[in-house]
Design an enzyme around this catalytic site. Structure first.
Site, PDB file in Angstrom:
ATOM      1  CG  HIS A 185     -11.399   4.600   1.543  1.00 54.05           C
ATOM      2  ND1 HIS A 185     -10.241   5.541   1.280  1.00 54.05           N
ATOM      3  CD2 HIS A 185     -10.505   3.453   1.602  1.00 54.05           C
ATOM      4  CE1 HIS A 185      -9.047   4.953   1.018  1.00 54.05           C
ATOM      5  NE2 HIS A 185      -9.196   3.616   1.275  1.00 54.05           N
TER       6      HIS A 185
ATOM      7  CG  HIS B 123      -2.002   0.775   1.044  1.00 54.92           C
ATOM      8  ND1 HIS B 123      -2.057   2.104   1.583  1.00 54.92           N
ATOM      9  CD2 HIS B 123      -3.346   0.762   0.471  1.00 54.92           C
ATOM     10  CE1 HIS B 123      -3.387   2.667   1.318  1.00 54.92           C
ATOM     11  NE2 HIS B 123      -4.225   1.685   0.544  1.00 54.92           N
TER      12      HIS B 123
ATOM     13  CG  PHE C  87      -2.419   7.517   1.066  1.00 54.97           C
ATOM     14  CD1 PHE C  87      -3.589   6.576   1.050  1.00 54.97           C
ATOM     15  CD2 PHE C  87      -2.595   8.740   0.879  1.00 54.97           C
ATOM     16  CE1 PHE C  87      -4.827   7.267   0.899  1.00 54.97           C
ATOM     17  CE2 PHE C  87      -3.637   9.286   0.349  1.00 54.97           C
ATOM     18  CZ  PHE C  87      -5.034   8.624   0.532  1.00 54.97           C
TER      19      PHE C  87
ATOM     20  CG  HIS D 251      -7.519  -0.750  -2.669  1.00 58.79           C
ATOM     21  ND1 HIS D 251      -7.368   0.686  -3.261  1.00 58.79           N
ATOM     22  CD2 HIS D 251      -6.761  -0.502  -1.170  1.00 58.79           C
ATOM     23  CE1 HIS D 251      -6.789   1.552  -2.586  1.00 58.79           C
ATOM     24  NE2 HIS D 251      -6.115   0.880  -1.478  1.00 58.79           N
TER      25      HIS D 251
ATOM     26  CG  HIS E 286      -5.391   6.359  -2.680  1.00 61.62           C
ATOM     27  ND1 HIS E 286      -6.588   5.830  -1.903  1.00 61.62           N
ATOM     28  CD2 HIS E 286      -4.615   5.469  -2.204  1.00 61.62           C
ATOM     29  CE1 HIS E 286      -6.357   4.847  -1.155  1.00 61.62           C
ATOM     30  NE2 HIS E 286      -4.805   4.572  -1.232  1.00 61.62           N
TER      31      HIS E 286
ATOM     32  CG  HIS F 201      -9.351  -1.678   1.457  1.00 61.33           C
ATOM     33  ND1 HIS F 201      -9.748  -0.887   0.471  1.00 61.33           N
ATOM     34  CD2 HIS F 201      -8.583  -0.879   2.264  1.00 61.33           C
ATOM     35  CE1 HIS F 201      -9.111   0.519   0.471  1.00 61.33           C
ATOM     36  NE2 HIS F 201      -8.594   0.364   1.608  1.00 61.33           N
TER      37      HIS F 201
ATOM     38  CG  HIS G 165      -8.110   4.575   5.758  1.00 60.79           C
ATOM     39  ND1 HIS G 165      -7.232   3.798   5.916  1.00 60.79           N
ATOM     40  CD2 HIS G 165      -9.093   3.970   4.716  1.00 60.79           C
ATOM     41  CE1 HIS G 165      -7.176   2.873   5.122  1.00 60.79           C
ATOM     42  NE2 HIS G 165      -8.204   2.795   4.350  1.00 60.79           N
TER      43      HIS G 165
END
Length: 565
Positions: free
Chosen positions: A303, A153, A324, A182, A173, A337, A307
């Site tokens: 999303h 990632h 990230f 993903h 992203h 995810h 996070h």
């Protein structure tokens, strides 16, 4: 001279034609040497250049394609935060590595069924816990190790890799690659876990935070005695706290109020605000066209918001989940995810797959991942669009958000009268263009936005009316969030449960230099305007409502309306 060029052209063409056979023979079992494709493209590009200089005979796909792909030998340190240089590159990345093309699993093999995590039994938890412990114990030079899995990632989301045939960093992203990349990552992670436990039917659990039964952090991730526990989290958000899908800062909502708000929010992000492909999937991202930087509804929230909600309030960037570069270090990332992936499938089903992307540059974009057998696999986006062929499915659950269409907080006719009165009192900004230097979002901002004279005709043609907050520039490294409302008269009584809510900008800073570029936020509002009885109005009032103190470091160039077919 032309004759010599054509002779050389024929010779080089023969070389290109025999390269695949040569390398299959050398490597066997369809194993290829990484980046032979680049050499082929270079030769074909040269041939195309010669041909076009004579009679423009070259139409080779290698010359015209703009698919995205990483150059695994062009890896470099990247910034996880503006003040933090991170090193995610795998050992020995400088040398080309043999790879194999992706092959679908045997269709006769058992299907993996991903279940809501709250429904898995003790035997499942014990086996998964043991396999995750083994994965965490593997050395870093093993690509199946948890640390290497987590760094995938970091590699693809902070610009650590350059694109093939370019020195342009790659980041998935805020683009149309968000969902498929993903999916690929989760697919191989799941197979590795299954291999480590010796169970080819193993499927990852799903944190179904979009339904009431799943809106609390699952117990297995809060149990300090299990491998799923992670200490770099916000402990104030542990059970029984209901997750805030539109997380901004701490609120005083009751559990039931939070649940109801979440369901209304999901309706906007999955249904009314996601009626066109770009609005849900994110912007078109192609090689040699620059980074587009415009996320879809679900990527922005829930999303990004979840996070941030999970990440630690004691860390500068709410690590680990809140950044990230570090997000996949937390085992809950994978359950988060799987639900993102499930929602992609749900959106495709809602639209009967009619909005699926057909662009070959998206379909042919590819990445490299290690599988459970330590093979480096080249896999294209087109390979992962049918999850039945990938050998997994999702246990069916209700979608209560489908029936949570919001209602106006104030009767539309009353709201219109109040807004016109405020306009006459000069309480609103009449120009929706803030100039090249933009305007700071240090306070609530309401602007009058004119609509196209042909907006009714465009609606009849099936075009979606879209509010575009364009030229958003985020300075600093704090989590940024502002909400967008239409024809709002009282900000003290509105929320995502109000029909005036058009969408949100939830921004996790970081992800490389290219992700510092200005962002466009696109929000579909055709259904909203119908419910506000404003579909025939010549203009609407759009309010940008800051939700975090960090919005003072945000500038915006303007607000406008566009139409998407």
């Amino acid at each position: 001279m032309d004759k010599k060029k054509w002779i050389l052209t024929v010779v080089l063409a023969l070389i290109v034609a025999t390269l695949p056979l040569t390398f299959r023979t050398l490597e066997s079992h369809q194993v290829q040497l990484l980046y032979m494709g680049e050499l082929t493209d270079m030769i074909l590009g040269k041939l195309g250049g010669w041909a076009s200089s004579n009679q423009d005979l070259s139409t080779d796909k290698a010359v015209t394609s703009k698919f995205i792909a990483p150059n695994l030998t062009a890896c470099h340190p990247s910034y996880g935060r503006p003040d933090l240089l991170v090193h995610c590159c795998p050992p020995g990345f400088e040398s080309p590595v043999p790879f194999v093309d992706f092959q679908f699993p045997d269709p006769q093999s058992p299907k993996r069924v991903r279940r809501p995590v709250q429904l898995v039994d003790e035997n499942y938890i014990a086996k998964y816990n043991k396999a995750l412990s083994i994965m965490k114990s593997l050395p870093y030079d093993d690509p199946r190790s948890f640390a290497r899995q987590a760094n995938l990632h970091c590699l693809f989301c902070t610009g650590a890799y350059d694109q093939q045939n370019s020195n342009t960093p790659l980041s998935i992203h805020r683009t149309w690659l968000f969902f498929p990349w993903h999916r690929i990552m989760i697919y191989f992670h799941e197979r590795i876990i299954g291999s480590l436990m010796g169970d080819d039917t193993f499927a990852l659990p799903v944190w179904t935070w979009d339904i009431p039964e799943g809106m609390v952090m699952p117990d297995i991730y809060a149990n300090m005695n299990l491998s799923f526990f992670h200490k770099v989290r916000d402990f104030s958000h542990f059970p029984p706290r209901v997750a805030d899908l539109n997380y901004l800062e701490e609120t005083n909502l009751s559990p039931q109020e939070q649940l109801d708000t979440n369901l209304a929010f999901m309706y906007n992000q999955m249904v009314s605000g996601a009626k066109k492909t770009e609005l849900f999937m994110g912007c078109t991202y192609k090689a040699n066209e620059g980074y587009c930087n415009s996320p879809g509804t679900i990527e922005s929230a829930p999303h990004n918001t979840l996070h941030t909600w999970v990440g630690s309030n004691l860390e500068p960037g709410r690590e680990d989940m809140g950044k990230f570069y570090s997000a996949a270090r937390d085992p809950i990332f994978y359950a988060h995810h799987t639900n993102i992936d499930r929602l992609w499938e749900a959106w495709r089903e809602i639209h009967k797959h009619e909005l699926d992307i057909k662009d070959p540059d998206w379909l042919d974009s590819f990445f490299f991942f290690y599988d459970e057998n330590l093979n480096l696999v080249k896999i294209k986006v087109r390979d992962v669009l049918d999850i039945s062929k990938l050998g997994y499915s999702y246990e069916e659950v209700d979608r209560p958000w489908l029936n949570k269409r919001p209602t106006p907080s104030v009767p539309p006719k009353v709201a219109r009268q109040i807004l016109k009165s405020k306009e006459n009192e000069n309480q609103f900004r009449l120009s929706s263009d803030f100039g090249p230097h933009g305007r700071a979002l240090d306070a609530s901002l309401t602007v009058k936005v004119n609509r196209s004279k042909n907006h009714l005709t465009m609606r009849e043609k099936g075009e979606e009316e879209v509010i575009v907050v364009h030229g958003i520039e985020v300075k600093g490294d704090a989590y940024v969030k502002f909400d967008v409302y239409v024809n709002m008269v009282d900000q003290t009584i509105i929320s995502p449960k109000s029909r005036e809510f058009a969408g949100t900008f939830a921004h996790i800073p970081g992800g490389g230099e290219m992700m510092k570029r200005k962002i466009d936020l696109k929000l579909g509002v055709s259904e909203l305007l119908e419910d506000l009885e404003a579909k025939e109005d010549e203009s609407i009032w759009v309010t940008l409502l800051p939700r975090t103190a960090s919005c003072s470091s945000v500038t915006i160039e303007g607000v406008q309306i566009m139409y998407i077919k």
